[in-house]
Design a protein around this motif. Structure first.
Motif: not given
Length: 1010
Positions: A806-818
């Motif tokens: 019943g869940s839907v997710e979309l990744m919008l933005h990423r900020r990573l340090l490695y």
């Protein structure tokens, strides 16, 4: 060299022949291949280089060999060296892929070198091969083009429109220089990080016979090696049947040489040392090792033919070093046949290897799903790049919109400015590279990609202006128009050029072949009277620009309001809207109809939908009142995954980075436990502005008479002061009983069913419960049960999933340090204006019964990627004077075209010759009305240009008349035969076209002008 010099004459004379060096009889093609010895293990040596069109260095730096402190690579020297090495020994073979680089090099060569290269491509060579007897074998040309695109495109983040365009651009260059012998017949996707079923379908429609790639999931490879199914027939479309079948092979060593046999100057493996008078003789050991490597490889493949790639990233800068050792290797390995060895090794190409497999007279395993997601070890899922550099992904999609509109305007205005459009075409071709739109390049290279697109758009605007200068004036006596311009920052409600102006016009070009009704927002300092093309004063409203929008870093406008109104645009045409500043006294007297509340329960409602929020800003329910359907939300909002901060020393220490998505926990954290809501209600639009914190907000809007809900999200600057990298998702937790199934599109076209924690072709080991279930979402994702389907459309490619029922997710933005240590060498940490990058985007939500959903998501997705293009112009004339001199609306179409047909490409090539692609963009059995074959008359598209005199159907990349296409036939294990040749291909007698679901047809058209 101008584009027209090398490829301007695309089609000529009445039969639309291809003007290029013609092939001599029996000098190229499959019939000239060396098929080896049927009694031996035949090793096809494929010498190649893989030249990234930007990655760690920019395109220019890679071509010229600049910044070798970053990476030693110089494509111009590679091509120089290869041509010299091929000239030294006629036995040698080489393949080349990236036409974007080759085109540059070709234009810098002397006519003598160009003639020599043409001979290498077009001329076969007679070889004397000693087997058990002396025989004469006609072998293929020394240089062969494979794939033939401007670049080797990504397959996860690309849209099918741009994939087709970049291959068409490359094919045109090759055809003009080399004719039929240069035509690529094989896809060569050796480096992309996962493989799309739609890409294979497109290759099949381009007339390719096969596809080879170098990367597949580690468990998939293990299973295929064990079962000898590294090669297969990919049934790439559930709609097109055998026309979409493509023989596909997974290469044995990625795309490099077998272990210890890399002879490039940058490698440390030993060369072949064969001087019997010296102590370092190693021929016997090298031959023994190679024969063992050949047998080891053959254990995973099904025939007595195997392929060995000898090459790698930017190799063959010293081609002689590679070829000199390969010459020796071939000589000494084959000499061992006298001692009982069954290994027969020779220079070959992927085409000839494929042909040998085709002649093996056997059946092949088939495949119907795709190769996503890809993992190289249990914690290494390459699903982060589905969302990396979200702003660049959107800019690429927006640039394609501008490119298609510019082609339309150039064609209908007959401005003959194809050379100017080339700059944007080339930039778009470069942007499709698997380290460009994928987001897996260094930051400086990402800037370069964006700059190229921006420069191309600048050239396109010049074409747009010249086209409108022809289309808008009613007569030659009409005064000159002020220049049209784009408001490129309208996504943050900024258009400085019109701020404070008393008058201006807005012209909207509708690039689809159906009328479009939509609402338009224009940021303004004060109120305007807006006149439509018919002279009517439109109903307009001033609504506030949200606080999060006004605070976006880099937004310099002081404008706090936007004017909104509804427009009705003609099919494939334009409408102009005239803005005139209202007098102060009129603005004072008018009473605003806009109502604003803060932190109160909010209900948005129009004729079709109701959207309910509580006073805390929680979305509770969307109801389709027209269909008596509803969906409830237990949660809806922004969450973040913590990116794993590993050192990459072992799989369990794999970090999350530009390529890899590896969250620390499967349970993401909400970006905030509280939120505020502002409810804005006007007649044309109702909006809930929900602020989660100072870096995440959404505006959920319902437009008058719209059957969808719009979500505009703003994310950034993502804080990292806690030294934690964050990956931001927008998640919808619904009461739809979807189970473990969800659905995603492939490159904007066909849709695949996904099953959580499952792979159709091997026993999947669940290790990464989130990353292992992420898939590319190019335009749509949905969940459903028997009664309801909840669909989300996206404005760019993103990673998405249904991690819970019943869940839907979309990744919008990423900020990573490695860094994830897969080559980029820097973390994915985008900044702008001295802080983290802010990204904005839109999603469209549909709630329908499953049987009715296709019409909404198909048409909605089409209009998200091909939306009306807005250009502005400052005017001095009064409204009456303006209307007396200029057309305010116009359509290119004579008749209404079916709603399930899309005009994919419309381009003026030369003189009276045009290229047109039309597609049926519904799948079989999706919709009771639109999923049937459709017939229509192409003449209606050309009504304003002239009468169609001749219509020739060509392959999808416009590389060959379809009547001349003869693809290889393959038989699957269940005895199905591909029978790939299209019976309806012909020189068409009239302009009537029939399309079946998901079919794309491409035509070169000659018209007579009125």
């Amino acid at each position: 060299m101008h584009f027209s010099t090398c490829c301007g004459l695309l089609v000529v004379i009445t039969t639309i022949c291809y003007g290029a060096p013609s092939r001599s009889a029996n000098t190229c093609g499959y019939e000239t291949c060396n098929l080896g010895d049927p009694s031996k293990l035949n090793v096809h040596i494929v010498a190649h280089t893989h030249d990234d069109v930007g990655w760690l260095k920019t395109v220019d730096q890679y071509y010229y060999g600049a910044r070798n402190d970053i990476q030693h690579a110089a494509v111009q020297y590679i091509l120089d060296s290869v041509i010299m090495a091929l000239d030294e020994n006629p036995d040698r073979r080489f393949i080349y892929v990236e036409v974007g680089f080759f085109w540059r090099w070709w234009n810098q060569q002397t006519s003598d070198i160009q003639t020599k290269v043409q001979q290498f491509v077009n001329e076969g060579i007679y070889l004397v091969i000693i087997l058990l007897r002396l025989s004469e074998v006609l072998n293929q040309g020394r240089l062969e083009f494979i794939s033939g695109g401007w670049c080797m495109n990504d397959e996860a983040s690309t849209h099918y429109n741009s994939i087709i365009d970049q291959h068409t651009l490359g094919a045109e260059i090759i055809r003009q220089a080399f004719g039929e012998c240069g035509r690529p017949k094989i896809g060569w996707q050796i480096d992309p990080f996962g493989h799309s079923r739609e890409q294979a379908s497109l290759f099949a429609q381009m007339g390719f016979d096969g596809l080879f790639f170098g990367r597949a999931d580690y468990e998939d490879i293990q299973t295929r090696n064990r079962t000898k199914t590294m090669e297969m027939v990919w049934k790439a479309s559930a709609n097109l049947g055998e026309q979409s079948w493509l023989f596909t092979g997974i290469l044995p060593h990625g795309y490099g040489a077998p272990d210890s046999f890399c002879f490039d100057y940058r490698c440390s493996d030993n060369p072949i040392m064969d001087d019997n008078h010296r102590f370092d003789l190693n021929v016997q050991e090298r031959v023994r090792s190679f024969i063992q490597a050949a047998h080891d490889e053959a254990a995973g493949y099904a025939t007595n033919h195997i392929i060995m790639t000898f090459g790698g990233d930017f190799q063959y800068e010293d081609a002689n070093q590679n070829f000199k050792n390969l010459d020796k290797l071939i000589k000494y390995v084959n000499a061992e046949q006298a001692n009982g060895s069954n290994v027969n090794v020779f220079y070959s190409t992927p085409s000839c290897y494929l042909y040998a497999l085709n002649k093996a007279d056997r059946t092949w395993k088939s495949k119907t799903d795709d190769f996503f997601p890809y993992a190289h070890h249990p914690h290494g899922f390459w699903t982060g790049y589905f969302s990396s550099r979200a702003a660049l992904k959107r800019f690429e999609r927006h640039s394609n919109n501008i490119l298609q509109v510019t082609r339309h305007l150039n064609a209908f205005a007959n401005t003959s400015l194809r050379n100017s459009i080339f700059y944007l075409s080339e930039a778009m071709g470069v942007a499709q590279h698997h380290d460009a739109v994928s987001g897996t390049e260094k930051q400086e290279v990402a800037f370069d990609y964006a700059q190229r697109l921006s420069d191309g758009i600048g050239k396109a605007v010049d074409v747009i202006n010249q086209a409108y200068n022809k289309l808008l004036p009613k007569s030659a006596q009409s005064p000159p128009l002020q220049a049209q311009f784009l408001c490129q920052l309208s996504n943050i409600s900024q258009c400085l050029e019109i701020e404070g102006q008393d008058r201006f016009t807005l012209t909207l070009w509708n690039p689809v072949i159906h009328p479009v009704t939509q609402h338009v927002r224009v940021p303004v300092r004060f109120d305007y009277t807006v006149h439509d093309p018919n002279g009517q004063t439109l109903l307009t409203e001033l609504i506030p620009i949200s606080e999060p929008t006004q605070k976006i870093p880099g937004r310099t406008s002081l404008t706090q309001k936007q004017i909104i109104f509804k427009v009705a645009l003609p099919a494939l045409g334009f409408s102009t809207y005239y803005f005139e500043k209202k007098p102060d006294q009129q603005r004072t007297k008018e009473k605003s109809t806009v109502k604003i509340t803060h932190n109160e329960a909010c209900v948005l409602q129009n004729q079709y939908l109701r959207v309910d929020f509580d006073d805390q800003g929680n979305l509770h329910r969307i109801v389709n009142t027209n269909k008596n359907l509803g969906v409830s939300f237990s949660n809806q909002g922004f969450y973040w995954y913590q990116g794993f901060a590993g050192n990459n020393s072992r799989p369990e220490f794999q970090a999350s980075g530009a390529y890899i998505f590896r969250p620390v926990s499967a349970d993401p954290q909400p970006v905030s436990t509280t939120r505020t809501i502002t409810c804005i209600k006007a007649e044309q639009v109702q909006t809930a502005v929900i602020i989660f914190n100072d870096w995440a907000s959404q505006e959920i809007s319902l437009y008058d008479e719209a059957e969808y809900t719009e979500v505009e999200w703003t994310v950034g600057p993502i804080p990292i002061n806690d030294n934690i990298g964050k990956e931001i998702i927008l998640r919808y937790d619904t009461d739809v009983n979807s189970g473990n199934k969800f659905y995603t599109d492939a490159n904007g076209r066909e849709v695949l069913e996904r099953t959580r924690d499952y792979r159709p072709t091997w026993n999947y080991t669940v290790v990464e419960t989130v990353a292992g279930n992420y898939y590319p979402v190019n335009s749509r994702i949905w969940i459903k049960n028997q009664e309801r389907q909840f669909t989300i459309l996206t404005d760019r490619s993103q990673g998405g999933s249904s991690i819970h029922d019943g869940s839907v997710e979309l990744m919008l933005h990423r900020r990573l340090l490695y860094d994830d240590r897969l080559g980029v060498g820097e973390p994915l940490n985008e900044t702008a204006f001295g802080e983290g990058l802010v990204v904005r985007g839109k999603q469209i939500l549909f709630l329908q019964a499953p049987a009715a959903s296709a019409a909404y998501h198909r048409i909605g997705a089409q209009r998200m990627y091909m939306h009306p293009l807005a250009t502005y112009s400052l005017v001095q004339q009064s409204y009456d004077t303006y209307t007396a001199n200029y057309r305010q609306t116009w359509t290119a179409l004579a008749d209404t075209l079916p709603l399930n047909v899309h005009l994919l490409t419309f381009e003026h090539l030369v003189e009276n010759v045009y290229q047109i692609r039309v597609e049926h963009y519904f799948e079989q059995n999706e919709d009771d009305t639109y999923s049937h074959p459709v017939t229509f008359d192409l003449q209606s598209v050309f009504n304003s240009i002239g009468k169609i005199e001749q219509l020739v159907e060509v392959t999808l990349n416009a590389d060959l008349p379809l009547i001349d296409l003869k693809r290889l036939t393959w038989v699957t294990g269940d005895k199905e035969s591909s029978h790939p040749n299209v019976p309806e291909a012909r020189l068409m007698a009239n302009s009537t076209v029939r399309l079946i679901p998901m079919q794309i047809r491409t035509f070169n058209v000659v018209v007579s002008h009125p």
